[in-house]
Design an enzyme around this catalytic site. Structure first.
Site, PDB file in Angstrom:
ATOM      1  N   SER A 250       0.823  -1.212   0.000  1.00 16.33           N
ATOM      2  CA  SER A 250       0.000   0.000   0.000  1.00 16.33           C
ATOM      3  C   SER A 250       0.857   1.261   0.000  1.00 16.33           C
ATOM      4  O   SER A 250       2.035   1.234   0.361  1.00 16.33           O
ATOM      5  CB  SER A 250      -0.949   0.081   1.216  1.00 16.33           C
ATOM      6  OG  SER A 250      -1.710  -1.078   1.338  1.00 16.33           O
ATOM      7  N   ASP A 322       8.117  -8.647  10.908  1.00 11.06           N
ATOM      8  CA  ASP A 322       8.273 -10.092  11.030  1.00 11.06           C
ATOM      9  C   ASP A 322       7.584 -10.543  12.311  1.00 11.06           C
ATOM     10  O   ASP A 322       8.097 -10.338  13.409  1.00 11.06           O
ATOM     11  CB  ASP A 322       9.764 -10.442  11.078  1.00 11.06           C
ATOM     12  CG  ASP A 322       9.999 -11.947  10.975  1.00 11.06           C
ATOM     13  OD1 ASP A 322       9.022 -12.705  11.049  1.00 11.06           O
ATOM     14  OD2 ASP A 322      11.170 -12.347  10.824  1.00 11.06           O
ATOM     15  N   ASP A 325       7.925 -16.768  13.343  1.00  8.36           N
ATOM     16  CA  ASP A 325       9.233 -17.402  13.413  1.00  8.36           C
ATOM     17  C   ASP A 325       9.063 -18.906  13.258  1.00  8.36           C
ATOM     18  O   ASP A 325       8.073 -19.496  13.719  1.00  8.36           O
ATOM     19  CB  ASP A 325       9.918 -17.102  14.765  1.00  8.36           C
ATOM     20  CG  ASP A 325      10.178 -15.620  14.966  1.00  8.36           C
ATOM     21  OD1 ASP A 325      10.692 -14.991  14.027  1.00  8.36           O
ATOM     22  OD2 ASP A 325       9.846 -15.096  16.045  1.00  8.36           O
TER      23      ASP A 325
END
Length: 798
Positions: A250, A322, A325
């Site tokens: 975006s 992030d 994991d």
């Protein structure tokens, strides 16, 4: 002759009956935009005015009544979309589309979204204002399910309508949290590259944050073994024919009063989401005492993710942080029911789920789960018979208050109240942008961030048995990247990384700097922005980065070995400014050249399968410009030619020749006819439009479309060997909120407001969208009533 006449009359009669039946079916299955509907639990009459584009403007004397009416009109336009979205997290797609969706259902069931939603619903207070309003919205949906016509998709698939519950709302939000999915495509792939090729091959892959690239600036006012796995292949496989759009990226920016012509804030936002029909957003203007919001809703979610009123406006982009994991787990020798932790051996949790499959018996499957999360090896064939890999996802680990955040954002009256709602967003990571009528602008990276040991690199699969790669702490929201009323008078996000805080960068799957660089270059020098100029900026299709890539590649070209036609094309490319319009040949040549450059650089080491997986990641986009500028790299050599060592010059020249030849074969021998409109198209696909006979009825398009990858008008497409570039994701809306003239703020949808193919609003904005046009977001009640196209009245049941 008499027999023939009799037969003719019979045939005509059958045709007339069929035509009449079809007309009746269409009439009875078209959304109701006019009339009166009696509604349970309604306290007073609600008036809903539909404007020229089918957008409801809802006026009620009580907010609960407004939400009940919203649920009804949303369902009559988008019930099929609501149905698909709620089914993803519960593994319910196979019941609709058959056995082809089994892998997808297994994968999403293993993520644990549905289990997390159930836990949240069990613990949330029914007196919570968010829950009260959500239930009112659900009441409206369920009344339409009980009393309204059944959408054609339910007839075609044989699916029964069933009521919606609060858990369905959370499951839809959970899918949104996952749809970004870049960790699954990236971490296992990079681990494979590291293990199979060695660390030297990672150096040029632009994995981390480059501090010299365009970063979003913060501003706060003084207040071991070679292990092969294929999780990346698993995700590519399960999402290959996914029937609903995914969130991709975006743009957004907010301009402070000092940089606008009229001295008021202007907000722009265009979330990039996969193109589909219906498109993702449903617009609604909701009014009740002490509440007004013109918002953009996900199907089945009562509170808007994008919205504005006369006091404030907000939008979003993906943070790209992030929050997933992966961990290798170590199983106990001779007893695979245990896995090793830092505290000793622990028994796997076994989870059994059942999938309903259309036309087949129910399918049950069991997977293992550790304290990190589900073991993905048993979910699909790609990751069988290898070390167990567990997925740890913050969305399912922490208390889910995302709906509280959406309620808080949509009900905030000022910057302070708005900011107060944001810490409740733990996942997905979002860049929330904000502007208001009193001149405040802000950008907030919202997510529950966590700190890992300095030695831990989250771009690779971690060791789960040692305890050395576990989160140390969760960060307080005050430590998140953000900028409030910065001295440079604008904030923005283009999915690029934020600048460091406390000397550290946050790991993520960020997009290249191309769009960010262009946004900053356009915003910085200009101090008289108005709505029209911002609209034009949203349509900007120029990439200075791409033009620089061509300049760097051209330095390696051996002109003496080129034909006159090739030299002529290269000369044209050398003066290209990076624009991407329909009748230019430069974008066509550029992307064909870049595809062959990537293929000749990486496929020999990675092999065809891993190379295609790389093309599904963000990091392949980030490495194009650096590789074009890099003379020396271990990747330039072709490992399939052991008797020679290829250089950058060899690869660049070979790639240009292959691109040129393939364009001649595909588009003819006259390069001036290799125009972008012939290869870059946009089609909005409906899940049922995949059936060839129904494509023209359900799908919208295809159309030639300007723009390209990683420009502001970001029309993304995947690289492959077809030489065609159908846009798969892009602006899901383009919004411009101008606080100097709030009632004339503008927007557009890619197709139309309704997902019902019998509605006149199914695709009535498609041509406008393709042409870069905007329409007014109406807010003035007198004007709405005066220009309304139709009116629906909800009344309490007698």
């Amino acid at each position: 002759m008499k027999v023939f006449k009799k037969l003719s009359w019979i045939v005509l009669g059958i045709v007339a009956i069929m035509a009449l039946s079809s007309a009746i079916y269409v009439y009875t299955h078209t959304p109701e935009y006019v009339g009166n509907i009696e509604t349970d639990k309604l306290s007073k009459k609600v008036e809903v005015y539909f404007d020229t584009y089918g957008i409801p403007h809802i006026y009620a004397e009580k907010e609960e009544d407004a939400l009940r009416s919203l649920g009804y009109v949303h369902a009559q336009d988008r019930l099929w979309q609501m149905e698909l979205l709620r089914r993803i997290s519960i593994g319910g797609l196979s019941e609709v589309f058959g056995e082809d969706m089994i892998k997808t259902d297994k994968f999403f069931l293993s993520l644990g979204i549905d289990d997390a939603s159930q836990k949240t619903v069990e613990n949330v207070s029914k007196d919570n204002p968010m829950v009260v309003l959500s239930q009112a919205y659900l009441d409206g949906i369920n009344q339409f399910i009980a009393e309204g016509p059944t959408p054609i998709e339910f007839h075609l698939t044989g699916l029964e309508k069933t009521p919606f519950t609060l858990k369905d709302i959370y499951n839809t939000v959970g899918y949104m949290a996952f749809s970004f999915a870049m960790a699954h495509k990236t971490d296992p792939l990079l681990t494979n590259i590291k293990n199979q090729l060695g660390p030297a091959y990672l150096a040029d892959l632009e994995i981390g944050v480059n501090p010299k690239s365009t970063l979003i600036k913060n501003y706060k006012p003084s207040i071991r073994d070679s292990i092969k796995n294929d999780i990346a292949g698993l995700v590519s496989e399960v999402l290959k024919d996914f029937p609903v759009p995914q969130f991709e990226g975006s743009n957004s920016w907010v301009i402070a009063p000092n940089k606008t012509k009229n001295g008021k804030v202007i907000l722009a936002n265009d979330p990039h989401i996969g193109f589909a029909q219906p498109s993702v957003w449903y617009e609604a203007h909701v009014n009740a005492p002490n509440y007004e919001k013109y918002g953009y809703h996900l199907a089945g979610v009562p509170f808007p993710l994008l919205g504005h009123d006369r006091k404030l406006a907000y939008g979003l982009t993906m943070f790209e942080n992030d929050d997933i994991d992966f961990y290798y787990e170590e199983e106990k020798p001779n007893d695979s029911s245990f896995y090793k932790t830092s505290a000793g051996w622990k028994k796997y949790e076994l989870v059994t789920k059942t999938i309903k499959v259309k036309g087949e018996d129910d399918l049950s499957f069991t997977f293992k789960k550790t304290h990190h999360g589900p073991i993905l090896n048993g979910i699909a064939d790609q990751v069988m018979d290898q070390r167990p890999i567990a997925m740890s996802w913050i969305y399912t680990k922490l208390e889910n208050k995302v709906m509280d955040a959406l309620y808080g954002m949509s009900h905030a009256q000022n910057l302070s109240e708005f900011k107060e709602a944001l810490p409740d967003i733990h996942a997905p990571g979002l860049n929330i942008i904000y502007g208001d009528a009193v001149g405040n602008v802000g950008w907030f990276a919202t997510a529950k961030l966590y700190q890992l040991p300095d030695s831990t690199d989250t771009k690779f699969i971690l060791e789960g048995s040692t305890g050395m790669d576990e989160p140390i702490r969760y960060l307080d929201f005050s430590e998140n990247p953000m900028a409030i009323n910065p001295s440079w008078n604008f904030v923005y996000s283009a999915n690029n990384p934020p600048d460091s805080i406390n000397g550290k960068f946050y790991p993520g799957y960020y997009l290249p700097e191309n769009r960010a660089k262009r946004i900053v270059a356009l915003l910085e020098p200009k101090n008289d922005w108005d709505r029209e100029a911002v609209q034009q900026m949203l349509l900007d299709a120029t990439s200075g980065v791409n033009a620089k890539v061509v300049t760097n590649l051209a330095k390696s070209m051996e002109v003496k070995e080129m034909t006159e036609a090739q030299i002529s094309v290269l000369d044209k490319m050398n003066v290209w400014d990076g624009n991407n319009q329909l009748h230019q040949i430069e974008p066509t040549v550029y992307h064909r050249w870049i595809y062959f450059l990537l293929k000749n650089t990486f496929e020999d080491e990675l092999g065809p399968q891993m190379f295609q997986q790389m093309l599904d990641t963000h990091f392949h986009k980030r490495l194009i410009a650096p590789m074009a500028a890099k003379d020396d790299s271990v990747w330039w050599d072709d490992v399939n030619t052991p008797d020679s060592v290829e250089t950058k010059n060899v690869v660049v020249n070979l790639s240009f020749r292959q691109a040129f030849q393939s364009l001649e074969e595909d588009l003819g021998g006259e390069p001036n006819k290799w125009t972008w409109n012939k290869v870059h198209t946009l089609e909005h696909g409906h899940p049922i439009g995949q059936i060839k006979a129904l494509r023209s009825f359900f799908n919208v398009g295809p159309f030639p479309i300007s723009g390209t990858r990683e420009v502001i008008n970001n029309m993304y497409f995947k690289y492959d060997d077809t030489g065609l570039y159908p846009a798969t994701s892009g602006p899901s809306t383009r919004r411009v909120i101008d606080f100097s003239d709030i009632e004339n703020s503008t927007s557009i949808l890619p197709t139309g407001q309704s997902g019902n193919p019998f509605s006149e609003h199914y695709e009535d904005q498609a041509e406008m969208y393709n042409q870069g046009k905007f329409r007014k977001m109406m807010m003035n009640k007198e004007e709405i009533i005066k220009t309304q196209k139709s009116m629906l009245v909800f009344e309490p049941k007698k």
